[in-house]
Structure formats: C-alpha cells, structure tokens
Design an enzyme around this catalytic site. Structure first.
Site, PDB file in Angstrom:
ATOM      1  N   GLY A   1       0.839  -1.196   0.000  1.00  0.00           N
ATOM      2  CA  GLY A   1       0.000   0.000   0.000  1.00  0.00           C
ATOM      3  C   GLY A   1       0.870   1.239   0.000  1.00  0.00           C
TER       4      GLY A   1
ATOM      5  CD  GLU B   1       7.063  -5.474  -2.072  1.00  0.00           C
ATOM      6  OE1 GLU B   1       7.334  -4.566  -2.887  1.00  0.00           O
ATOM      7  OE2 GLU B   1       7.864  -6.393  -1.818  1.00  0.00           O
TER       8      GLU B   1
ATOM      9  NE  ARG C   1       2.445  -2.103 -16.444  1.00  0.00           N
ATOM     10  CZ  ARG C   1       2.448  -2.998 -15.489  1.00  0.00           C
ATOM     11  NH1 ARG C   1       1.713  -4.079 -15.583  1.00  0.00           N
ATOM     12  NH2 ARG C   1       3.201  -2.851 -14.427  1.00  0.00           N
TER      13      ARG C   1
ATOM     14  CB  CYS D   1       3.152   0.502  -6.939  1.00  0.00           C
ATOM     15  SG  CYS D   1       3.496  -1.188  -7.449  1.00  0.00           S
TER      16      CYS D   1
HETATM   17  P1  NAD Z   1      -3.384   2.499   1.230  1.00  0.00           P
HETATM   18  O1  NAD Z   1      -2.073   2.561   1.922  1.00  0.00           O
HETATM   19  O2  NAD Z   1      -4.320   3.615   1.408  1.00  0.00           O
HETATM   20  O3  NAD Z   1      -4.162   1.176   1.676  1.00  0.00           O
HETATM   21  C1  NAD Z   1      -3.578  -0.104   1.588  1.00  0.00           C
HETATM   22  C2  NAD Z   1      -4.284  -1.024   2.554  1.00  0.00           C
HETATM   23  O4  NAD Z   1      -4.050  -0.570   3.885  1.00  0.00           O
HETATM   24  C3  NAD Z   1      -5.801  -1.085   2.373  1.00  0.00           C
HETATM   25  O5  NAD Z   1      -6.245  -2.387   2.617  1.00  0.00           O
HETATM   26  C4  NAD Z   1      -6.284  -0.144   3.482  1.00  0.00           C
HETATM   27  O6  NAD Z   1      -7.593  -0.427   3.892  1.00  0.00           O
HETATM   28  C5  NAD Z   1      -5.287  -0.463   4.562  1.00  0.00           C
HETATM   29  N1  NAD Z   1      -5.151   0.547   5.609  1.00  0.00           N
HETATM   30  C6  NAD Z   1      -5.223   1.882   5.503  1.00  0.00           C
HETATM   31  N2  NAD Z   1      -5.015   2.455   6.711  1.00  0.00           N
HETATM   32  C7  NAD Z   1      -4.803   1.452   7.590  1.00  0.00           C
HETATM   33  C8  NAD Z   1      -4.546   1.386   8.992  1.00  0.00           C
HETATM   34  N3  NAD Z   1      -4.444   2.490   9.743  1.00  0.00           N
HETATM   35  N4  NAD Z   1      -4.382   0.173   9.565  1.00  0.00           N
HETATM   36  C9  NAD Z   1      -4.470  -0.950   8.824  1.00  0.00           C
HETATM   37  N5  NAD Z   1      -4.732  -0.959   7.492  1.00  0.00           N
HETATM   38  C10 NAD Z   1      -4.889   0.233   6.888  1.00  0.00           C
HETATM   39  O7  NAD Z   1      -3.058   2.248  -0.301  1.00  0.00           O
HETATM   40  P2  NAD Z   1      -4.079   2.108  -1.522  1.00  0.00           P
HETATM   41  O8  NAD Z   1      -4.649   3.447  -1.825  1.00  0.00           O
HETATM   42  O9  NAD Z   1      -4.998   0.977  -1.283  1.00  0.00           O
HETATM   43  O10 NAD Z   1      -3.084   1.649  -2.692  1.00  0.00           O
HETATM   44  C11 NAD Z   1      -2.304   2.527  -3.417  1.00  0.00           C
HETATM   45  C12 NAD Z   1      -0.892   2.586  -2.875  1.00  0.00           C
HETATM   46  O11 NAD Z   1      -0.345   1.276  -2.830  1.00  0.00           O
HETATM   47  C13 NAD Z   1       0.040   3.379  -3.749  1.00  0.00           C
HETATM   48  O12 NAD Z   1       0.892   4.166  -2.946  1.00  0.00           O
HETATM   49  C14 NAD Z   1       0.845   2.322  -4.495  1.00  0.00           C
HETATM   50  O13 NAD Z   1       2.111   2.728  -4.939  1.00  0.00           O
HETATM   51  C15 NAD Z   1       0.946   1.282  -3.427  1.00  0.00           C
HETATM   52  N6  NAD Z   1       1.240  -0.018  -4.028  1.00  0.00           N
HETATM   53  C16 NAD Z   1       2.499  -0.523  -3.882  1.00  0.00           C
HETATM   54  C17 NAD Z   1       2.828  -1.730  -4.486  1.00  0.00           C
HETATM   55  C18 NAD Z   1       4.200  -2.315  -4.337  1.00  0.00           C
HETATM   56  O14 NAD Z   1       4.363  -3.492  -4.645  1.00  0.00           O
HETATM   57  N7  NAD Z   1       5.196  -1.567  -3.884  1.00  0.00           N
HETATM   58  C19 NAD Z   1       1.858  -2.416  -5.218  1.00  0.00           C
HETATM   59  C20 NAD Z   1       0.583  -1.879  -5.342  1.00  0.00           C
HETATM   60  C21 NAD Z   1       0.277  -0.662  -4.732  1.00  0.00           C
END
Ligand code: NAD
Length: 475
Positions: free
Chosen positions: A226, A248, A276, A282
């Site tokens: 995330g 990640e 894509r 990410c």
């Molecule tokens: P996010 O960080 O907002 O959420 C990710 C997950 O964390 C979700 O399930 C969310 O509900 C949960 N979450 C949020 N706050 C939390 C808390 N306080 N406690 C526990 N869980 C919590 O990210 P997003 O908007 O879902 O995804 C986009 C982000 O993810 C982008 O920054 C992207 O670059 C990143 N990402 C990284 C990779 C990688 O492999 N490096 C892959 C895909 C996405």
C-alpha cells in the site's frame, strides 16, 4: 457470490452484523454489500489460522506444491469470471483484468515449484568443534494487508509463497475491492487449501482491525502492500511486538529517454509504463525525463498516443483506461495538474476531470514541467504524463533520485553500456531498460528507500515467509 467473512473455513457475518457497500467506480453505483469484520473478527481469524497452521506446516512440501499448482489451475480456469469481478469493483479495462488474473495465478505455479526447494545448509564450524545446521521453518501466522489497484495479484504475490513455506494467513483486503479477494480465497479452498489456512476479513475499521490482529500472540509477521504513509503507521505498530515485516510501498518512477533512443519504442514503453491498469500501478512512470534534443518529438508522439486512449467502462472493449478508484483520486490529480500549469508547464493534451457518472480523468500530457513542481514529487495515480527536458545527464540522475521513493525506474537508450551504467546509478529496486514493464513472478519485486522493505516473487519471496534456525550439533 460470497460476501461474508471467511474464518476457519466457514463463511460468517461480522460480530456486530455491520455491512458496507462496494462501489462500481465506472458509475458510482452500489454493486453489493459485504460483511464488515470487527476487531473481534480479526482476533478470531488469527486464532483460526494459528490452529490450522501446524498441520499445514507438517504437510509434505510436495503435497503443498500440488495444492498450489491446483490453485494456479483453478484461477486460470476461472479467469473470465475473476476478470469480470475486477472490472466491476476496480474498473480497469477487461484486457488488463484478464492479464492480472494470469499474473496473479502465476504466483501459485512459481511457488509450487519453490515449495520443494527451500534449502538450508550444513557446514563444519571454522573451529572444528561443531556442525552448523541451518534450516528455514515457516514463520507461522502472517497478517496480510493489501491495496485496491491489483485486487487479485497483490494478494497472491504474498499468499502463494506464504502457503508454499507452510504458513497460515489472515488477509485484510481493501475496502474498495473485497469481492475478488473473497472469491480467490474460495477458489483456493476448492483447489485443496485446508480450512483455516486462508482467512479473509474485510473491514471498515482498518486501524482497530489491525491492532487486534497484531496484538494476537500467534501473529508473527505482517506483509503489507500500500502507500508509504500507511506503511509507516503499520511499521510503528509492528514494532510493539517486534514482528517480521515485508513492506511493498509507494513509487515515483522516473522514465528517462536519451536522444539516441528509438523514440517510437520509447513512446510504446512509456504508454505501457504509464497507462496499463488505468494508470494506477505502483511502478507507473511518474515523471518523464527526455533529453532536450528529442523532448519535443517524444512529447508530441506521447501526446498522440495518449490522445488515442479511450476512457470509459472497462467492460467496453474499445476502452483502454477505466475510471479512477474514487472522486477523491480525481480531485487530487486535478490539483497536481493545476499546480504544474501554474508553475509554467504547457498542457499538450487533456488536463481536466471528465463529467460523471463515474470517476474519470482525461489522459493528460504536460510539457516543460519543472522538476520542482509538486507533480514530480507526488505519486500520480492516474493518466497524467509530465515531461521534464534535460541536457545534463548527471543533473538529471540527481533529479531522478531526488525522492524518498525508489521502487521502479525506466531507461531508454540504444547504447547498452550507458543504459546499464545509468541503471546502476538509479536508487531504485527495479529498472526497466528499454522496457515499459518489469513485473514477473520469477523476479524480485520491491523497492529501495521508502518504497519498501523485502522482496516479493523470485526465490527471495519465499524466504521472506521463513524463519532461519541454526542448530549447533555434535555427533
Ligand atoms: P493504502 O495505503 O491507502 O491502503 C492499503 C491497505 O491498507 C488497504 O487495505 C487499506 O484499507 C489499509 N489501511 C489503511 N489504513 C490502515 C490502517 N491504519 N491500519 C491498517 N490498514 C490500513 O493504499 P491504496 O490506496 O490501497 O493503494 C495505493 C498505494 O499502494 C500506492 O501508494 C501504491 O504505490 C501502493 N502499491 C504498492 C505496491 C508495491 O508493490 N510496492 C503495489 C501496489 C500498490
């Protein structure tokens, strides 16, 4: 369709009976509602995982491998159905969703092969007084928290190696895309994963859910994908119990085009890297550094290619970019574009939100962007391509590295020597050299700096879910 919580092999509603709506971002409509797990449900799921894990860990690696291969086959057999689910709750074009399922399933096939190759070592200590035996048992119970941008693959990239190594898991899918997660888990159980080894608990209260999961004494590891902002919060929380973590996190990929590059190939690669999965990856190219001699040609051709993008519902076969995940994402992008234009960037294409219903943004190309513009610093999760011309390679590399992120980078040049030299100077966990995509289950995926800790995929991926035990032995 299963919309309840999967705990210990049975489907049940949350302890307080609450449910939440899943929204179709292409039109803003409610698709269905899903049980909302509570802190008590998170605790119950960890407990169920801890009860199922010892037997799974004691199952022969060959048998675990065969179950994983069945998971691969089952997901592939359900590719169409799963792709439809992804398009419905995420919105990406159906061809991208089909690709995501192939990629997601492949983690099971790859890790089926790795499950029987978790090697340790035996050596004589230098002092000759003992043997040093090293082996790698599973960690135990792993809590997984995943994002919405790859509703299937961001789960299987963790799940497959964790299962291959003999762990049991509790998954918290994102609120935006829980349906794919629930269906993937159901299919894995059909493919032979024993009850309780995979638990899935969607929630509306992530923070309380996570606290409960982390505080359960059986939890030994957290694997998170995330944003960096949320990753930091979870890392702090994991410190309380000194949990093993894989993180990640976010990206801000530079895409570098040298004057000697094949410009048409660079534009093709740029379209792949940028667009894509509806420009919500990410590893997405975030900032385009084009050598001044070719900056106009590259920008012009990129604008033509971006201009040919069709925005709309992912179910429409002519559509090549779906909706953004929600209205807030569209607003955030428009703010960045407005600030860039205010700072002197020239709009070559797009630059505005698209009227609803649904959450769409015009494919946008900005020329002459300044490296200091907020759009170069922020992670742009949408169809916006800011082009920054450069003349001095060293300065450009400094600028490319001038970010706390370090996930992906791209380099286009016909000079392989220069390409490799520049790649090595980029502070990035992954580099695409004359390629617009790099993800592969057989390669180590992950970031440097604040883009993450640890790797997923390859052989490294499975050892993340293992402990290391050393036995000092005499006989
Ligand atoms: P996010 O960080 O907002 O959420 C990710 C997950 O964390 C979700 O399930 C969310 O509900 C949960 N979450 C949020 N706050 C939390 C808390 N306080 N406690 C526990 N869980 C919590 O990210 P997003 O908007 O879902 O995804 C986009 C982000 O993810 C982008 O920054 C992207 O670059 C990143 N990402 C990284 C990779 C990688 O492999 N490096 C892959 C895909 C996405």
């Amino acid at each position: 369709m299963q919309t309840d919580l999967l705990i210990g092999g049975s489907w049940r509603s949350g302890t307080d009976g609450e449910r939440f709506d899943v929204i179709n971002p292409a039109n803003g409509d409610v698709i269905i509602d899903v049980a909302a797990g509570t802190a008590a449900d998170a605790t119950a799921a960890v407990q169920a995982a801890s009860e199922a894990q010892p037997l799974w860990a004691a199952t022969a690696p060959r048998v675990r491998a065969e179950v994983l291969r069945n998971c691969w086959q089952t997901l592939v057999e359900h590719q169409d159905e799963l792709a439809d689910l992804i398009v419905t709750e995420h919105g990406k074009p159906r061809s991208d969703a089909i690709g995501e399922i192939a990629y997601a399933a492949e983690f099971f096939r790859w890790n089926a092969e790795e499950a029987v190759r978790i090697h340790g070592s035996l050596s004589m200590a230098p002092g000759g007084d003992k043997r040093i035996i090293v082996h790698h048992p599973p960690v135990g119970v792993v809590v997984m928290v995943t994002p919405w941008n790859f509703p299937a693959a961001m789960i299987t990239r963790k799940l497959a190696p964790a299962l291959a190594a003999g762990n049991a898991v509790v998954i918290k899918p994102p609120r935006e895309t829980p349906l794919t997660a629930l269906r993937v888990a159901e299919l894995c159980e059909q493919a032979g994963v024993p009850a309780g080894v995979i638990n899935v608990v969607p929630t509306m209260t992530s923070s309380a859910w996570f606290d409960a999961a982390v505080d359960h004494k059986a939890t030994r590891m957290v694997s998170f994908t995330g944003s960096t902002a949320v990753g930091r919060v979870l890392l702090r929380r994991c410190a309380d119990r000194v949990l093993k973590t894989v993180m990640e996190l976010g990206g801000n990929a530079p895409f570098i085009v040298f004057a000697d590059a094949d410009i048409d190939a660079a534009v093709d690669g740029a379209m792949t890297a940028k667009m894509r999965h509806s420009a919500e990856t990410c590893t997405a190219a975030n900032r385009f550094y084009a050598e001044a001699k070719v900056a106009d040609e590259f920008t012009e051709k990129l604008a033509q290619a971006m201009g040919a993008i069709r925005v709309g519902s992912g179910f429409d076969e002519s559509v090549t970019c779906g909706p953004m995940i929600n209205a807030g994402a569209v607003d955030a992008m428009h703010e960045l574009v407005t600030a860039a234009v205010g700072g002197g960037a020239v709009t070559r294409l797009g630059g505005n939100p698209v009227a609803g219903p649904g959450f769409f943004y015009e494919p946008t190309v900005l020329a002459n962007v300044n490296h200091q513009s907020p759009i170069a610093a922020a992670e742009v999760f949408g169809p916006i391509a800011p082009v920054i011309p450069f003349t001095d390679t060293d300065l450009m590399i400094d600028q490319a590295n001038d970010t706390e992120m370090g996930l992906a980078a791209y380099v286009y040049t016909e000079d392989l020597r220069r390409g490799l030299q520049v790649s090595e100077r980029l502070h990035s966990g992954m580099v695409g050299l004359n390629r617009g995509a790099m993800s592969d289950p057989a390669a180590p995926f992950g970031g440097m700096k604040q883009s993450g800790l640890g790797r997923e995929g390859a052989s490294e991926g499975i050892y993340e879910f293992c402990e290391t035990q050393y036995i000092a032995a005499n006989w």
